[in-house]
Design a protein around this motif. Structure first.
Motif, short mmCIF file in Angstrom:
data_model
loop_
_atom_site.label_atom_id
_atom_site.label_comp_id
_atom_site.label_asym_id
_atom_site.label_seq_id
_atom_site.Cartn_x
_atom_site.Cartn_y
_atom_site.Cartn_z
N ASP A 1 64.21 -23.46 38.20
CA ASP A 1 64.43 -24.63 37.35
C ASP A 1 65.00 -24.17 36.01
O ASP A 1 64.59 -23.15 35.46
N ALA A 2 65.91 -24.97 35.47
CA ALA A 2 66.47 -24.71 34.15
C ALA A 2 66.63 -26.04 33.44
O ALA A 2 66.85 -27.08 34.08
N SER A 3 66.52 -26.02 32.13
CA SER A 3 66.66 -27.26 31.38
C SER A 3 67.19 -27.00 29.98
O SER A 3 67.02 -25.91 29.42
N VAL A 4 67.85 -28.01 29.43
CA VAL A 4 68.26 -28.03 28.03
C VAL A 4 67.65 -29.28 27.42
O VAL A 4 67.94 -30.41 27.86
N TYR A 5 66.79 -29.10 26.43
CA TYR A 5 66.02 -30.19 25.84
C TYR A 5 66.41 -30.35 24.37
O TYR A 5 66.54 -29.37 23.64
N ILE A 6 66.60 -31.60 23.93
CA ILE A 6 66.98 -31.90 22.55
C ILE A 6 66.02 -32.94 21.98
O ILE A 6 65.73 -33.95 22.63
N ASP A 7 65.52 -32.68 20.79
CA ASP A 7 64.60 -33.58 20.09
C ASP A 7 65.20 -33.85 18.71
O ASP A 7 65.35 -32.93 17.91
N GLN A 8 65.54 -35.11 18.44
CA GLN A 8 66.21 -35.48 17.19
C GLN A 8 65.35 -36.43 16.39
O GLN A 8 64.94 -37.49 16.88
N GLY A 9 65.05 -36.07 15.13
CA GLY A 9 64.29 -36.95 14.25
C GLY A 9 65.17 -38.03 13.66
O GLY A 9 66.21 -37.73 13.07
N VAL A 10 64.77 -39.29 13.81
CA VAL A 10 65.54 -40.42 13.28
C VAL A 10 64.92 -40.93 12.00
O VAL A 10 65.57 -41.08 10.97
N THR A 11 63.62 -41.22 12.05
CA THR A 11 62.86 -41.60 10.87
C THR A 11 61.61 -40.72 10.82
O THR A 11 61.41 -39.85 11.66
N SER A 12 60.75 -40.98 9.85
CA SER A 12 59.53 -40.18 9.73
C SER A 12 58.58 -40.42 10.90
O SER A 12 57.66 -39.64 11.11
N ARG A 13 58.80 -41.48 11.68
CA ARG A 13 57.92 -41.79 12.80
C ARG A 13 58.64 -41.80 14.15
O ARG A 13 58.00 -41.63 15.19
N LEU A 14 59.96 -41.99 14.16
CA LEU A 14 60.71 -42.14 15.40
C LEU A 14 61.53 -40.90 15.71
O LEU A 14 62.27 -40.41 14.86
N SER A 15 61.40 -40.39 16.94
CA SER A 15 62.20 -39.26 17.42
C SER A 15 62.84 -39.65 18.75
O SER A 15 62.22 -40.31 19.58
N LEU A 16 64.09 -39.23 18.94
CA LEU A 16 64.80 -39.46 20.19
C LEU A 16 64.91 -38.14 20.95
O LEU A 16 65.07 -37.08 20.34
N THR A 17 64.83 -38.22 22.27
CA THR A 17 64.85 -37.01 23.08
C THR A 17 65.85 -37.14 24.22
O THR A 17 66.16 -38.24 24.69
#
Length: 255
Positions: free
Chosen positions: A58-74
């Motif tokens: 298994d292989a993966s590329v994961y991205i976690d982006q902060g939008v606001t102080s409470r909301l994150s997009l993945t």
């Protein structure tokens, strides 16, 4: 360092942890997990079913982006290569998009809720998917709890998660995950994790599993923005599931 370890809570098995990403900051994790199984847990839960062949990577590329102080997009791209003798596949397994929102982000604890969609790809997403056939678009609802603690006079954290995965063609699932992280020194982190799940019963067939994972992570560079993680995962209990042993290698970078 704690934020880094939380992002690494089982990159191939868990989603992001409860702690929100800082606004405008991005974390990228690239993970590789080669594994194999020689036996499987039968319907009674005994690991006495011989497997002629079972290898997977298994292989993966994961991205976690902060939008606001409470909301994150993945976002996450999953790749898989497997060969069970009867079936084999190599390529894009699935693509996941989602996000999480911190309901409470305090010094005492963090509580968050999240949702994601998983689709595309044609590879097996779970070890038993070939038993049920088609791949579709899956949705997941997840709750997170995180708390910084002290353990044996060391900085540590506890991260607990529970999820319901709703699958278009395959049986729906319940999943629970737990991570205990301890920081024995400025650059090292030790992670002990458990991943358990159960698929809804279908046509008299039931699948459940418990995976345990132990890993270490080390920061690189003066600014500690790059990290490497090395771990070992094993299926320690279950029903109608292969007993997989896998090595996990991850490279993490914060921007």
């Amino acid at each position: 360092m704690l934020a880094f370890a939380l992002a690494l809570t089982g990159a191939l098995h868990a989603q992001a942890a409860a702690w929100p990403q800082k606004p405008g900051h991005t974390e990228i994790i690239v993970s590789l997990e080669p594994g194999a199984a020689h036996r499987a847990f039968n319907a009674a839960g005994a690991a006495d079913a011989d497997l002629a062949k079972w290898s997977q990577t298994d292989a993966s590329v994961y991205i976690d982006q902060g939008v606001t102080s409470r909301l994150s997009l993945t976002g996450k791209m999953n790749f898989k290569a497997y060969d069970t003798g009867d079936t084999h596949f190599s390529g894009l397994s699935s693509v996941e998009v989602g996000g999480r929102y911190a309901l409470h982000d305090g010094e005492d604890y963090v509580l968050a809720a999240g949702a994601s969609l998983e689709g595309l790809g044609k590879g097996r997403r779970d070890d038993f998917d070939t038993l049920f056939g088609r791949q579709g678009t899956d949705a997941e609802l997840r709750v997170y709890f995180g708390k910084n603690i002290r353990l044996v006079h060391q900085n540590a954290f506890l991260d607990l998660q529970a999820a319901r995965k709703l699958r278009q063609y395959n049986p729906d699932q319940w999943r629970v995950e737990a991570t205990l992280g301890v920081k024995p020194s400025a650059r090292w982190m030790v992670l002990a994790q458990a991943f358990a799940g159960r698929a809804d019963r279908q046509a008299g067939y039931e699948v459940d599993w418990v995976n345990a994972k132990l890993s270490v992570a080390r920061s690189l560079g003066a600014r500690q923005q790059t990290f490497v993680q090395l771990g070992l995962r094993r299926t320690i209990a279950g029903h109608n599931i292969p007993q997989v042993t896998a090595l996990t290698v991850s490279l993490w970078r914060r921007y």
